[in-house]
Design an enzyme around this catalytic site. Structure first.
Site, PDB file in Angstrom:
ATOM      1  N   GLN A 236      -4.969  -2.727   7.546  1.00  0.00           N
ATOM      2  CA  GLN A 236      -4.334  -3.918   6.975  1.00  0.00           C
ATOM      3  C   GLN A 236      -5.218  -5.129   7.228  1.00  0.00           C
ATOM      4  O   GLN A 236      -5.142  -5.770   8.268  1.00  0.00           O
ATOM      5  CB  GLN A 236      -2.936  -4.136   7.557  1.00  0.00           C
ATOM      6  CG  GLN A 236      -2.231  -5.277   6.842  1.00  0.00           C
ATOM      7  CD  GLN A 236      -0.789  -5.407   7.220  1.00  0.00           C
ATOM      8  OE1 GLN A 236      -0.233  -4.632   7.975  1.00  0.00           O
ATOM      9  NE2 GLN A 236      -0.163  -6.440   6.688  1.00  0.00           N
ATOM     10  N   PHE A 237      -6.065  -5.443   6.252  1.00  0.00           N
ATOM     11  CA  PHE A 237      -7.019  -6.538   6.423  1.00  0.00           C
ATOM     12  C   PHE A 237      -6.337  -7.885   6.591  1.00  0.00           C
ATOM     13  O   PHE A 237      -6.902  -8.804   7.177  1.00  0.00           O
ATOM     14  CB  PHE A 237      -8.037  -6.559   5.287  1.00  0.00           C
ATOM     15  CG  PHE A 237      -7.584  -7.248   4.041  1.00  0.00           C
ATOM     16  CD1 PHE A 237      -7.934  -8.563   3.808  1.00  0.00           C
ATOM     17  CD2 PHE A 237      -6.815  -6.584   3.099  1.00  0.00           C
ATOM     18  CE1 PHE A 237      -7.528  -9.211   2.648  1.00  0.00           C
ATOM     19  CE2 PHE A 237      -6.406  -7.219   1.946  1.00  0.00           C
ATOM     20  CZ  PHE A 237      -6.760  -8.536   1.716  1.00  0.00           C
ATOM     21  N   THR A 238      -5.102  -8.029   6.139  1.00  0.00           N
ATOM     22  CA  THR A 238      -4.431  -9.318   6.258  1.00  0.00           C
ATOM     23  C   THR A 238      -4.144  -9.688   7.706  1.00  0.00           C
ATOM     24  O   THR A 238      -3.918 -10.864   8.001  1.00  0.00           O
ATOM     25  CB  THR A 238      -3.128  -9.357   5.440  1.00  0.00           C
ATOM     26  OG1 THR A 238      -2.247  -8.332   5.905  1.00  0.00           O
ATOM     27  CG2 THR A 238      -3.410  -9.169   3.958  1.00  0.00           C
TER      28      THR A 238
END
Length: 145
Positions: A78-80
């Protein structure tokens, strides 16, 4: 690296309507990779995930780890999680690792997890995923390495 871990009774990840990873009792871990991260940080994170005491002992105290209960570990990229949210009304992603670096470290984390723990599942890097979980507690922690 940042990891948002959630103690779950069950969790699964779907991509295009297909379940790609599922666990029963254990940890659902959302993983964010930052530019300065490397395999050593991924290994340190994995050790903490496997040994972090978030499961109840018979007295109801959080004294047991994922290894102690032989629970499932569901890793989801989850890059966020690496977003810069300190100002404004829109997150910035210059603080997230480039996709190539993040994919390599996520793959490393998965491979090492599979070598060290018997019950490991994952989402699909870069995919549009639907994550389903039954949070147990709820118990959620943010680990930063």
């Amino acid at each position: 690296m940042r990891a948002l871990l959630q103690r779950v009774r069950s969790a699964h990840v779907e991509v295009a309507g297909e379940t790609v990873g599922a666990i029963d009792q254990g940890l659902l871990v959302l993983v964010g990779v930052e530019p300065g991260d490397d395999e050593a940080k991924a290994d340190k994170l994995l050790k903490r995930l496997l040994d972090y005491r978030v499961f109840n002992d018979p007295a109801g105290r959080m004294n047991l780890s994922l290894r102690d209960i032989d629970g499932g570990l569901l890793l989801v990229s989850q890059f966020t999680l690496a977003a810069d949210t300190r100002k404004g009304l829109r997150p910035g992603f210059s603080t997230a690792a480039a996709p190539e670096q993040a994919a390599a470290l996520y793959d490393h984390l998965l491979q090492r997890a599979g070598a060290l723990h018997s019950r490991v599942a994952s989402g699909r890097f870069g995919a549009d995923m639907q994550v389903h979980l039954v949070n147990d507690g709820p118990v959620t922690f943010l680990l930063e390495i």
